[in-house]
Motif scaffolding. Structure first.
Motif, PDB file in Angstrom:
ATOM      1  N   ILE A   1       0.902  -1.062  -0.109  1.00  0.00           N
ATOM      2  CA  ILE A   1      -0.022  -0.015  -0.114  1.00  0.00           C
ATOM      3  C   ILE A   1       0.902   1.191  -0.007  1.00  0.00           C
ATOM      4  CG2 ILE A   1      -1.629   1.308   1.189  1.00  0.00           C
ATOM      5  CD1 ILE A   1      -2.400  -1.592   2.576  1.00  0.00           C
ATOM      6  N   VAL A   2       0.712   1.913  -0.912  1.00  0.00           N
ATOM      7  CA  VAL A   2       1.505   3.291  -1.091  1.00  0.00           C
ATOM      8  C   VAL A   2       0.237   4.413  -0.908  1.00  0.00           C
ATOM      9  CG1 VAL A   2       2.852   4.973  -2.400  1.00  0.00           C
ATOM     10  CG2 VAL A   2       3.000   2.479  -2.776  1.00  0.00           C
ATOM     11  N   GLU A   3       0.596   5.433   0.116  1.00  0.00           N
ATOM     12  CA  GLU A   3      -0.256   6.619   0.743  1.00  0.00           C
ATOM     13  C   GLU A   3       0.559   7.736   0.398  1.00  0.00           C
ATOM     14  OE1 GLU A   3      -2.467   6.359   4.211  1.00  0.00           O
ATOM     15  OE2 GLU A   3      -2.001   4.290   4.403  1.00  0.00           O
ATOM     16  N   SER A   4      -0.175   8.792   0.104  1.00  0.00           N
ATOM     17  CA  SER A   4       0.480  10.249  -0.035  1.00  0.00           C
ATOM     18  C   SER A   4       0.525  10.865   1.524  1.00  0.00           C
ATOM     19  CB  SER A   4      -0.179  11.088  -1.206  1.00  0.00           C
ATOM     20  OG  SER A   4      -0.067  10.313  -2.330  1.00  0.00           O
ATOM     21  N   THR A   5       1.758  11.457   1.475  1.00  0.00           N
ATOM     22  CA  THR A   5       1.656  12.409   2.948  1.00  0.00           C
ATOM     23  C   THR A   5       1.465  13.752   2.517  1.00  0.00           C
ATOM     24  OG1 THR A   5       4.082  12.601   2.688  1.00  0.00           O
ATOM     25  CG2 THR A   5       3.393  10.604   3.860  1.00  0.00           C
ATOM     26  N   PRO A   6       1.184  14.407   3.600  1.00  0.00           N
ATOM     27  CA  PRO A   6       0.948  15.818   3.531  1.00  0.00           C
ATOM     28  C   PRO A   6       1.960  16.688   3.125  1.00  0.00           C
ATOM     29  CG  PRO A   6      -0.005  15.150   5.611  1.00  0.00           C
ATOM     30  CD  PRO A   6       0.674  13.885   5.041  1.00  0.00           C
ATOM     31  N   ASN A   7       3.130  16.262   3.369  1.00  0.00           N
ATOM     32  CA  ASN A   7       4.418  16.942   2.909  1.00  0.00           C
ATOM     33  C   ASN A   7       4.973  16.402   1.580  1.00  0.00           C
ATOM     34  OD1 ASN A   7       5.317  14.452   3.331  1.00  0.00           O
ATOM     35  ND2 ASN A   7       6.828  15.339   4.754  1.00  0.00           N
ATOM     36  N   GLY A   8       3.800  15.928   0.849  1.00  0.00           N
ATOM     37  CA  GLY A   8       4.351  15.488  -0.524  1.00  0.00           C
ATOM     38  C   GLY A   8       5.114  14.122  -0.642  1.00  0.00           C
TER      39      GLY A   8
END
Length: 142
Positions: free
Chosen positions: A84-91
């Motif tokens: 699973i790959v999730e985007s984080t708020p810092n890009g």
């Protein structure tokens, strides 16, 4: 090699809209075949020449992909490695490996064991990818 070159093809099955990434015999009778696509796992019966079960393995957050499957035909155990790959708020990206194991291979009837490993910080690009490999005989599996 003789089995590949000299034995007849038993059956051909295609999954609409998806490429089958791998397939394994999941029982000692060589009837049940477990396979995976990028997002699903399924079982196929050679004796009945039909798809017996298909399950989409999708997580609520992020993009997920079924990377590896493994089967123990002696015990019926099935294991899956889901990435699973999730985007984080810092890009950036957060990577998580989820291992799902059905001890008796009954995808519809038993609750699987799930082991989740979050990789933080990101692994070295030279590192080998996560995978799951079961023994093909009785005894310890992972």
């Amino acid at each position: 090699l003789n089995e590949v070159t000299e034995m007849p093809t038993l059956d051909i099955y295609s999954v609409e809209g998806s490429a089958v990434k791998s397939a394994h015999f999941a029982d000692m009778k060589n009837d049940k075949v477990v396979f995976n696509t990028d997002s699903s796992i399924g079982t196929y019966s050679l004796a009945n020449k039909r798809l017996t079960f298909m399950k989409k393995l999708k997580q609520q957050r992020g993009a997920s992909s079924v990377e590896f499957i493994s089967a123990n035909p002696a015990l019926g155990t099935l294991a899956v490695c889901l990435v699973i790959v999730e985007s984080t708020p810092n890009g950036g990206q957060k990577l998580q490996n989820v291992f799902i194991i059905w001890p008796n291979g009954r995808l519809q009837e038993e609750e699987p064991l799930k082991l989740s490993v979050t990789l933080d910080p990101q692994p070295d690009p030279k590192a080998l990818p996560a995978c799951v490999i079961l023994s093909r005989t009785e005894g310890p599996q992972l």
